[in-house]
Motif scaffolding. Sequence first.
Motif, PDB file in Angstrom:
ATOM      1  N   LEU A  32       0.882  -1.050  -0.207  1.00  0.00           N
ATOM      2  CA  LEU A  32       0.082   0.046  -0.159  1.00  0.00           C
ATOM      3  C   LEU A  32       0.842   1.040  -0.130  1.00  0.00           C
ATOM      4  O   LEU A  32       0.715   2.182  -0.568  1.00  0.00           O
ATOM      5  N   ASP A  33       2.285   1.647   0.985  1.00  0.00           N
ATOM      6  CA  ASP A  33       2.422   2.046   0.893  1.00  0.00           C
ATOM      7  C   ASP A  33       4.290   2.393   1.453  1.00  0.00           C
ATOM      8  O   ASP A  33       4.153   1.458   2.815  1.00  0.00           O
ATOM      9  N   ARG A  82      -2.208   4.529   3.897  1.00  0.00           N
ATOM     10  CA  ARG A  82      -1.149   5.497   3.563  1.00  0.00           C
ATOM     11  C   ARG A  82      -0.538   5.654   5.328  1.00  0.00           C
ATOM     12  O   ARG A  82      -1.265   5.410   6.479  1.00  0.00           O
ATOM     13  N   ILE A  83       0.787   5.598   5.287  1.00  0.00           N
ATOM     14  CA  ILE A  83       1.264   5.978   6.359  1.00  0.00           C
ATOM     15  C   ILE A  83       1.210   7.449   6.357  1.00  0.00           C
ATOM     16  O   ILE A  83       2.187   8.185   5.964  1.00  0.00           O
ATOM     17  N   GLN A 287      -3.516  -5.486   8.026  1.00  0.00           N
ATOM     18  CA  GLN A 287      -2.568  -4.794   7.819  1.00  0.00           C
ATOM     19  C   GLN A 287      -1.252  -5.289   8.097  1.00  0.00           C
ATOM     20  O   GLN A 287      -1.081  -5.999   9.246  1.00  0.00           O
ATOM     21  N   TYR A 288      -0.356  -4.986   7.623  1.00  0.00           N
ATOM     22  CA  TYR A 288       1.187  -5.606   8.052  1.00  0.00           C
ATOM     23  C   TYR A 288       2.582  -4.578   8.077  1.00  0.00           C
ATOM     24  O   TYR A 288       2.184  -4.098   6.656  1.00  0.00           O
ATOM     25  N   LEU A 304       9.228   1.286   5.706  1.00  0.00           N
ATOM     26  CA  LEU A 304       8.620   1.388   6.298  1.00  0.00           C
ATOM     27  C   LEU A 304       7.616   1.145   5.385  1.00  0.00           C
ATOM     28  O   LEU A 304       6.803   1.909   4.576  1.00  0.00           O
ATOM     29  N   THR A 305       6.793   0.221   5.273  1.00  0.00           N
ATOM     30  CA  THR A 305       6.284  -0.041   4.424  1.00  0.00           C
ATOM     31  C   THR A 305       4.990  -1.022   4.641  1.00  0.00           C
ATOM     32  O   THR A 305       5.338  -1.992   5.329  1.00  0.00           O
ATOM     33  N   LEU A 306       3.974  -0.639   4.350  1.00  0.00           N
ATOM     34  CA  LEU A 306       3.016  -1.395   5.164  1.00  0.00           C
ATOM     35  C   LEU A 306       2.328  -2.332   3.087  1.00  0.00           C
ATOM     36  O   LEU A 306       2.351  -1.744   2.430  1.00  0.00           O
TER      37      LEU A 306
END
Length: 310
Positions: A32-33, A82-83, A287-288, A304-306
């Motif tokens: 996702l982001d 989104r982060i 979500q991870y 950091l990846t979502l």
Amino acid sequence: MGIARMLMPLWLLLAGVLPASSHAGTPQLQVLDSFVIPADKVDGVRVSELSGLAWDEDEQLLYAVSDRGDVFHFRLKLEDGRIMAVDPVFAAKLLDSKGNELKKKRRDSEGLAVLNAANGKPGDTQLVISLEGEPRVVRFTPQGRAIQNIGLPRALDKKNLRHGNDGLEAVTIHPRYGVITAPEMPLKGQPENWHTLYSTTGREWSFTAYPAENSGISALEALPDGNLLVLERAWSGFPSPLVVSLRYLDFRQCDKGGACTLQDLQVFSSHLLMDNYEGLTHVSGNQYLLVSDDGGGDWQRTVLTLFTLD
């Protein structure tokens, strides 16, 4: 748009995506982001070389540990996939039970999990950290002070490590099997491509490593469905590519002897720069998060990846 948002992860920009295996029931992964965490200092400790990640639902905190024996707390803001923010709010050196900083050879913290993180009782969280140099798993306070070692199978004694730097890279907590950990590379006497997971209940599970030279386990995460995510990383020096593989272990695909067949969810490979993902955690729902180790240098980043897993 800030620099953290503009810099997309190198695994998306530069990596070649290899085809993942497709099985009925294989979880579907979607990135996702991503967010670049600046290498700033918090409480005098530089945010760098992150190797383990864990989410505390009760405290709404993201914890991380570094190769250098540091613990960090972050305030995380996620919104619509989104982060939006990752704000460091605490950092400290890991200490022994007497309050002394861990000695250099004993502070190589790699894996991270949390106890009591979603029981609705704020204030009782404990960190469970695997340390590599002298293989052990230790319960710590969130502020980084050791509470007690966790008993491990005898097979994980230091003398059985293939190399001194192939210790306990990963740890997770399973509701049925207790603490599950694994050395980065198979132990002496085992095939070089045959990984084994060890639990505090005495159960073991083994599987073939991802088919890339020196593919070692870097993170584990117990899933809400009772199965596991396994993160592997392979690199054998230039000009070989760095290969990062995220894999799914379904315990129903293991035989009575503990031999398992894993499904590849996403595999990335590149001869160029690629983010060196080492930490993994479930946040909430589907979500991870993954986090990369910047190596303490100037040419890599803490990313950091979502992603979601359905």
